[in-house]
Design an enzyme around this catalytic site. Structure first.
Site, PDB file in Angstrom:
ATOM      1  N   SER A  18       1.910  -6.536   8.699  1.00  0.00           N
ATOM      2  CA  SER A  18       1.157  -5.578   9.518  1.00  0.00           C
ATOM      3  C   SER A  18       1.645  -5.645  10.955  1.00  0.00           C
ATOM      4  O   SER A  18       1.493  -6.671  11.622  1.00  0.00           O
ATOM      5  CB  SER A  18      -0.334  -5.900   9.474  1.00  0.00           C
ATOM      6  OG  SER A  18      -0.978  -5.242  10.553  1.00  0.00           O
ATOM      7  N   HIS A  43       3.487  -2.533   6.882  1.00  0.00           N
ATOM      8  CA  HIS A  43       2.099  -2.074   6.900  1.00  0.00           C
ATOM      9  C   HIS A  43       1.749  -1.524   8.278  1.00  0.00           C
ATOM     10  O   HIS A  43       1.909  -2.203   9.291  1.00  0.00           O
ATOM     11  CB  HIS A  43       1.185  -3.256   6.545  1.00  0.00           C
ATOM     12  CG  HIS A  43      -0.238  -2.888   6.311  1.00  0.00           C
ATOM     13  ND1 HIS A  43      -0.691  -2.340   5.120  1.00  0.00           N
ATOM     14  CD2 HIS A  43      -1.327  -3.001   7.102  1.00  0.00           C
ATOM     15  CE1 HIS A  43      -1.992  -2.145   5.189  1.00  0.00           C
ATOM     16  NE2 HIS A  43      -2.414  -2.529   6.392  1.00  0.00           N
ATOM     17  N   ASP A  45      -1.292   0.021  10.494  1.00  0.00           N
ATOM     18  CA  ASP A  45      -2.745   0.153  10.584  1.00  0.00           C
ATOM     19  C   ASP A  45      -3.121   1.243  11.573  1.00  0.00           C
ATOM     20  O   ASP A  45      -2.943   1.095  12.778  1.00  0.00           O
ATOM     21  CB  ASP A  45      -3.357  -1.175  11.036  1.00  0.00           C
ATOM     22  CG  ASP A  45      -3.338  -2.207   9.924  1.00  0.00           C
ATOM     23  OD1 ASP A  45      -3.832  -1.892   8.827  1.00  0.00           O
ATOM     24  OD2 ASP A  45      -2.832  -3.320  10.153  1.00  0.00           O
ATOM     25  N   MET A  47      -5.992   3.434  13.277  1.00  0.00           N
ATOM     26  CA  MET A  47      -7.438   3.379  13.550  1.00  0.00           C
ATOM     27  C   MET A  47      -7.817   4.457  14.555  1.00  0.00           C
ATOM     28  O   MET A  47      -7.078   4.705  15.504  1.00  0.00           O
ATOM     29  CB  MET A  47      -7.797   2.005  14.117  1.00  0.00           C
ATOM     30  CG  MET A  47      -7.330   0.845  13.248  1.00  0.00           C
ATOM     31  SD  MET A  47      -7.936  -0.728  13.864  1.00  0.00           S
ATOM     32  CE  MET A  47      -6.998  -1.873  12.826  1.00  0.00           C
ATOM     33  N   HIS A  76      -2.009   2.544   6.316  1.00  0.00           N
ATOM     34  CA  HIS A  76      -3.416   2.255   6.056  1.00  0.00           C
ATOM     35  C   HIS A  76      -4.260   3.051   7.054  1.00  0.00           C
ATOM     36  O   HIS A  76      -4.341   2.696   8.232  1.00  0.00           O
ATOM     37  CB  HIS A  76      -3.626   0.734   6.216  1.00  0.00           C
ATOM     38  CG  HIS A  76      -5.022   0.267   6.024  1.00  0.00           C
ATOM     39  ND1 HIS A  76      -5.419  -1.028   6.318  1.00  0.00           N
ATOM     40  CD2 HIS A  76      -6.140   0.893   5.555  1.00  0.00           C
ATOM     41  CE1 HIS A  76      -6.699  -1.169   6.049  1.00  0.00           C
ATOM     42  NE2 HIS A  76      -7.170  -0.015   5.598  1.00  0.00           N
ATOM     43  N   MET A  78      -7.450   4.019   8.670  1.00  0.00           N
ATOM     44  CA  MET A  78      -8.867   3.689   8.914  1.00  0.00           C
ATOM     45  C   MET A  78      -9.425   4.806   9.779  1.00  0.00           C
ATOM     46  O   MET A  78      -9.624   4.663  10.985  1.00  0.00           O
ATOM     47  CB  MET A  78      -8.958   2.306   9.592  1.00  0.00           C
ATOM     48  CG  MET A  78      -8.685   1.177   8.599  1.00  0.00           C
ATOM     49  SD  MET A  78      -8.217  -0.369   9.376  1.00  0.00           S
ATOM     50  CE  MET A  78      -6.441  -0.124   9.493  1.00  0.00           C
ATOM     51  N   MET A 147     -10.146  -5.086   1.312  1.00  0.00           N
ATOM     52  CA  MET A 147     -10.206  -5.730   2.631  1.00  0.00           C
ATOM     53  C   MET A 147     -10.869  -7.096   2.494  1.00  0.00           C
ATOM     54  O   MET A 147     -11.954  -7.215   1.919  1.00  0.00           O
ATOM     55  CB  MET A 147     -11.014  -4.883   3.614  1.00  0.00           C
ATOM     56  CG  MET A 147     -10.422  -3.518   3.956  1.00  0.00           C
ATOM     57  SD  MET A 147      -8.726  -3.564   4.572  1.00  0.00           S
ATOM     58  CE  MET A 147      -8.892  -4.591   6.031  1.00  0.00           C
ATOM     59  N   PHE A 153      -9.592  -5.184  13.279  1.00  0.00           N
ATOM     60  CA  PHE A 153      -8.827  -6.112  14.118  1.00  0.00           C
ATOM     61  C   PHE A 153      -8.031  -7.082  13.263  1.00  0.00           C
ATOM     62  O   PHE A 153      -8.479  -7.476  12.187  1.00  0.00           O
ATOM     63  CB  PHE A 153      -9.776  -6.905  15.026  1.00  0.00           C
ATOM     64  CG  PHE A 153     -10.556  -6.015  15.959  1.00  0.00           C
ATOM     65  CD1 PHE A 153     -10.019  -5.631  17.185  1.00  0.00           C
ATOM     66  CD2 PHE A 153     -11.797  -5.526  15.579  1.00  0.00           C
ATOM     67  CE1 PHE A 153     -10.719  -4.773  18.024  1.00  0.00           C
ATOM     68  CE2 PHE A 153     -12.508  -4.656  16.408  1.00  0.00           C
ATOM     69  CZ  PHE A 153     -11.974  -4.284  17.634  1.00  0.00           C
ATOM     70  N   GLY A 155      -6.132 -10.936  12.939  1.00  0.00           N
ATOM     71  CA  GLY A 155      -6.459 -12.298  13.369  1.00  0.00           C
ATOM     72  C   GLY A 155      -7.827 -12.815  12.965  1.00  0.00           C
ATOM     73  O   GLY A 155      -8.286 -13.819  13.501  1.00  0.00           O
ATOM     74  N   ASP A 185      -5.798  -7.337   2.203  1.00  0.00           N
ATOM     75  CA  ASP A 185      -5.533  -7.168   3.641  1.00  0.00           C
ATOM     76  C   ASP A 185      -6.570  -7.916   4.467  1.00  0.00           C
ATOM     77  O   ASP A 185      -7.754  -7.613   4.384  1.00  0.00           O
ATOM     78  CB  ASP A 185      -5.577  -5.661   3.954  1.00  0.00           C
ATOM     79  CG  ASP A 185      -5.132  -5.330   5.361  1.00  0.00           C
ATOM     80  OD1 ASP A 185      -4.799  -6.248   6.134  1.00  0.00           O
ATOM     81  OD2 ASP A 185      -5.121  -4.120   5.673  1.00  0.00           O
ATOM     82  N   GLY A 187      -6.409 -11.812   6.970  1.00  0.00           N
ATOM     83  CA  GLY A 187      -6.462 -13.273   6.927  1.00  0.00           C
ATOM     84  C   GLY A 187      -5.568 -13.914   5.874  1.00  0.00           C
ATOM     85  O   GLY A 187      -5.791 -15.061   5.497  1.00  0.00           O
TER      86      GLY A 187
END
Ligand code: DX5
Ligand code: ZN
Length: 233
Positions: A18, A43, A45, A47, A76, A78, A147, A153, A155, A185, A187
């Site tokens: 990502s 990946h 992301d 948003m 992805h 969102m 998820m 976010f 991290g 997706d 952690g």
């Protein structure tokens, strides 16, 4: 257009770094780095500050990366209104688009629109959404993205309590003998990849553990690939 069904194998664990965790000031070379390190996809992301409380990237950024990279863009979305922007992302170079089942759109309409645009289609589930919500769509899509953090976010800590949901979706895919990828997706790192793979996932999104790994991106990706030993076919 390339697609994740023809190009992404199911008999080994694949890695989709990502870029949310990359150095945005050096994005091109960050993408080169993970490519050379052996990642399988990239990946992205996206948003909108509405579906999730954060803003990231739009079609122009994909377009510039598309000019530089041959990786499959695992996009992805969102977004509250994925239908409104899907075409822009495909035109910019998205190969695959995953949207959220919890968006404001009718899922069947989004699936049909994405198919008409020629890309492969994924549905993502937020942590509170049960496996049963995606099961009716399994025979119409190419990927389920579960998820393991609240989207918004990078991290954050991996939610191991999502594993029963991963198992349930994996079993439904297997029972139907369907060619659907199961992606995780949030952690994911060298430790959490074990439980995710044992639950049935075959595609790993990883931001922090790849781009910010003190051992380097190559080692990070190798460690995730090594989870193939636990893969449930
Ligand atoms: C979160 C994003 C993830 C995230 C993963 O909303 O969908 O792709 O960037 O980042 P890490 O691997 O750091 O949890
Ligand atoms: Zn993501």
């Amino acid at each position: 257009m390339r697609n994740i069904i023809d190009l992404i194998p199911r008999d080994r664990v694949t890695v989709s770094p990502s870029i949310l965790a990359a150095d945005f000031a050096a994005l091109g070379s960050e993408v080169d780095k993970v490519t050379e390190a052996g990642c399988d996809l990239l990946h992205l992301d996206v948003m909108d500050g509405h579906f999730v409380p954060n803003l990231t990237m739009g079609p122009p950024l994909l377009k510039s990366l598309r000019g530089r990279s041959d990786l499959i863009f695992d996009t992805h979305l969102m977004l509250s209104d994925p239908l409104k922007y899907a075409e822009d992302f495909v035109k910019a170079g998205a190969d695959h688009i995953t949207f959220h089942l919890e968006s404001d759109n009718n899922p069947d309409e989004v699936i049909d629109a994405l198919r008409a645009l020629g890309c492969t289609v994924g549905i993502s589930l937020k942590p509170a959404t049960p496996a049963s919500a995606v099961i009716p769509y399994l025979n119409k899509i190419d990927l389920v993205l579960i998820m393991t953090v609240e989207p918004g976010f990078g991290g954050q800590s991996f939610m191991a309590d999502m594993m029963p949901k991963v198992k349930e979706v994996h079993e439904a895919i297997k029972a139907g003998n369907l060619p659907v990828h199961l992606e995780i997706d949030g952690g994911i790192d060298a430790k959490t990849v074990e439980v995710a793979t044992k639950a049935g996932a075959n595609m790993m999104v990883a931001g922090t553990s790849v781009f910010r790994n003190p051992a380097g991106t190559k080692v990070a990706i190798e460690q995730l690939h090594a989870a193939t030993q636990w893969l449930k076919l």
